[in-house]
Design a protein around this motif. Structure first.
Motif, PDB file in Angstrom:
ATOM      1  N   ALA A  20      39.760 -20.042  -3.097  1.00 29.28           N
ATOM      2  CA  ALA A  20      38.480 -20.634  -2.676  1.00 29.28           C
ATOM      3  C   ALA A  20      38.529 -22.154  -2.790  1.00 29.28           C
ATOM      4  N   ALA A  23      40.536 -23.406   0.014  1.00 27.26           N
ATOM      5  CA  ALA A  23      39.863 -23.236   1.312  1.00 27.26           C
ATOM      6  C   ALA A  23      38.895 -24.379   1.601  1.00 27.26           C
ATOM      7  N   ASN A  43      35.559  -8.346  -0.569  1.00 21.91           N
ATOM      8  CA  ASN A  43      35.994  -9.742  -0.490  1.00 21.91           C
ATOM      9  C   ASN A  43      35.484 -10.464  -1.733  1.00 21.91           C
ATOM     10  N   THR A  45      33.063 -13.578  -2.606  1.00 23.69           N
ATOM     11  CA  THR A  45      32.059 -14.424  -1.968  1.00 23.69           C
ATOM     12  C   THR A  45      31.620 -15.503  -2.944  1.00 23.69           C
ATOM     13  N   LEU A  60      30.991 -19.228   1.015  1.00 25.61           N
ATOM     14  CA  LEU A  60      32.401 -19.114   1.399  1.00 25.61           C
ATOM     15  C   LEU A  60      32.857 -17.688   1.140  1.00 25.61           C
ATOM     16  N   ARG A  61      33.439 -17.082   2.157  1.00 24.89           N
ATOM     17  CA  ARG A  61      33.981 -15.738   1.976  1.00 24.89           C
ATOM     18  C   ARG A  61      35.501 -15.788   2.038  1.00 24.89           C
ATOM     19  N   VAL A  62      36.126 -15.277   1.001  1.00 29.68           N
ATOM     20  CA  VAL A  62      37.588 -15.146   0.982  1.00 29.68           C
ATOM     21  C   VAL A  62      37.898 -13.669   1.213  1.00 29.68           C
ATOM     22  N   ASN A 114      42.152 -14.961   4.872  1.00 26.23           N
ATOM     23  CA  ASN A 114      41.240 -15.514   5.868  1.00 26.23           C
ATOM     24  C   ASN A 114      39.951 -15.947   5.180  1.00 26.23           C
ATOM     25  N   CYS A 115      39.610 -17.233   5.329  1.00 22.67           N
ATOM     26  CA  CYS A 115      38.438 -17.784   4.642  1.00 22.67           C
ATOM     27  C   CYS A 115      37.446 -18.325   5.677  1.00 22.67           C
ATOM     28  N   THR A 116      36.176 -18.030   5.449  1.00 25.06           N
ATOM     29  CA  THR A 116      35.130 -18.462   6.380  1.00 25.06           C
ATOM     30  C   THR A 116      33.967 -19.069   5.614  1.00 25.06           C
TER      31      THR A 116
END
Length: 338
Positions: A20, A23, A43, A45, A60-62, A114-116
Motif C-alpha cells: 500500500a 502504491a 483484498n 482496503t 486504496l484497494r490492494v 493490482n492497486c486502485t
C-alpha cells in the motif's frame, strides 16, 4: 482469539501495508499521505489521508494476487464509471495515477498486486440488529438494485467487452467453485453432507428450469451484503464491486441477505426489497417464487467461503454458521417442489 491464529494474520497484513505504501507513490498528489488498514478480507482496503488535511480522504484497494487479472479489474472500473455516468446511484469512483491509468501494479517478492485508488464516501453499513430500520432500508436497496439491473440491460452493448467472472450454479456450487467447496466447510458431518447434497441437487434442477434469459440474467454487483452498503441519511451508497460479474439478477438479492439468512425477520426484508424493486423494474411471480433457491445457493456458497478463508469474520462465524443452516436447508426441501 488465540495468539497463534492472530500471528497467522500478522504476516500478510504487514506485507499488504508495504505494498500500500508503495502504491501511493504512483499518485504524486498523495505525497506525505498515511495509509491505515480498514479491512482485510479478499483484498486489503486502506484509508489514505494526509495527517493535516482531514477532508481529503481516499480509499486504496490492494488486490490479492491471482484473484483478478489487470483487465478484469479494469472491466470493473469501466462498469463503475458507467454507473456513475448513467444512474443516480452513488458509487466510489476510480482515480487515475500519474501515468493516467486506474490500475497500478506493484511488484512484491515476485508477485504482482493490482492497486486502485477510489473516491471516499461518507456513511456507515446498515445495522443487522436494528430490525425496523433494516426493513425500511431494504425497500430502498430493492429500488437501487433494480436501477443497477436496468443499467445493466440498457448499457449491455457498451459493457459486452467486459471481462468478469460468471456467477452461476457451476461457479458457485459446482465441482470447481470460485470460493471453494461447501463440502469442505466447517462442521460438515455425514448427515449434513447428505442433507446439503439434496439441497444442492434441487437448486440445480430449479435453476436449469429457470434459465438464463437476458431479462433475468446479466451483469450484477454479486456481493451486495450489508458491509458493502453505506447509509447516509436516507441515501444508500454501493461500494466494493470487486466480485461484479455475470449472473442472475435475483442473486443480488440473495447476496444482500448474506450471513442473516437465518434471522426471523428475513421474510420482511424480502417483501420490502421486492416492493422497492418493483417500483423500477418488473419481477414476475415465477421469479419471486425462485427467491428461496437463490438464498439457499448463496448460503451454501458462504459455508464454503467461511471454511476456506482466514479473517476476523470467518473466525467469528465458525461452524455455528453451518449448524444454523440446517433448519433453512430442511425448510427449503419441504417447501420447494422440484
Amino acid at each position: 482469539m488465540s495468539h497463534s491464529s492472530d500471528e497467522s494474520l500478522k504476516d500478510p497484513i504487514e506485507k499488504f501495508n508495504q505494498i500500500a505504501n508503495n502504491a501511493i507513490q504512483h499518485f504524486s498528489f498523495l505525497a506525505g499521505s498515511k495509509v491505515d488498514l480498514l479491512n482485510y478480507s479478499e483484498n486489503a482496503t486502506y484509508l489514505v489521508h494526509k495527517p493535516a488535511e482531514t477532508k481529503q480522504k481516499y480509499i486504496l484497494r490492494v488486490g490479492r494476487p491471482g484473484y483478478h487479472t489487470k483487465s478484469e479489474v479494469e472491466s470493473e472500473l469501466k462498469l463503475l464509471e458507467s454507473i456513475g455516468q448513467h444512474t443516480k446511484i452513488t458509487v466510489s469512483l476510480p482515480i487515475p495515477g500519474d501515468n493516467q491509468e486506474y490500475v497500478q501494479t506493484v511488484k512484491h517478492e515476485n508477485e504482482v498486486f493490482n492497486c486502485t485508488l477510489f473516491t471516499f464516501l461518507e456513511g456507515s453499513a446498515p445495522e443487522e440488529d436494528n430490525e425496523r430500520k433494516l426493513i425500511s432500508q431494504f425497500e430502498i436497496l430493492g429500488k437501487i438494485t433494480a436501477q443497477l439491473h436496468e443499467h445493466s440491460q440498457n448499457h449491455h452493448q457498451n459493457l459486452r467487452d467486459i471481462t468478469r467472472l460468471t456467477w452461476d450454479y457451476d461457479t458457485i456450487l459446482g465441482p470447481e467453485p470460485k470460493w471453494g467447496r461447501w463440502q469442505n466447510g466447517l462442521g460438515i458431518t455425514p448427515e449434513r453432507l447428505e442433507l446439503y447434497e439434496k439441497v444442492s441437487l434441487k437448486i440445480k434442477e430449479r435453476l436449469d428450469r429457470f434459465g438464463k434469459d437476458h431479462s433475468r440474467y446479466g451483469l450484477i454487483h454479486s456481493d451486495l451484503r450489508l458491509a458493502n452498503l453505506l447509509v447516509e441519511g436516507e441515501e444508500i451508497k454501493v461500494i466494493d464491486f470487486d466480485d461484479c460479474g455475470f449472473g442472475w439478477y435475483l442473486y443480488d438479492l440473495a447476496t444482500s441477505l448474506s450471513f442473516i439468512e437465518h434471522k426471523s425477520y428475513l421474510p420482511s426484508l424480502v417483501a420490502s426489497w421486492i416492493k422497492g424493486y418493483r417500483k423500477v423494474r418488473s419481477l414476475s411471480i415465477e421469479e419471486e417464487q425462485e427467491i428461496p433457491t437463490f438464498i439457499m445457493m448463496r448460503r451454501l456458497q458462504l459455508i464454503a467461503w467461511v471454511g476456506s478463508r482466514d479473517n476476523d469474520l470467518t473466525r467469528e462465524l465458525g461452524d455455528r454458521f453451518t449448524i444454523e443452516t440446517d433448519p433453512l436447508a430442511k425448510n427449503y426441501l419441504e417447501k420447494t417442489t422440484i
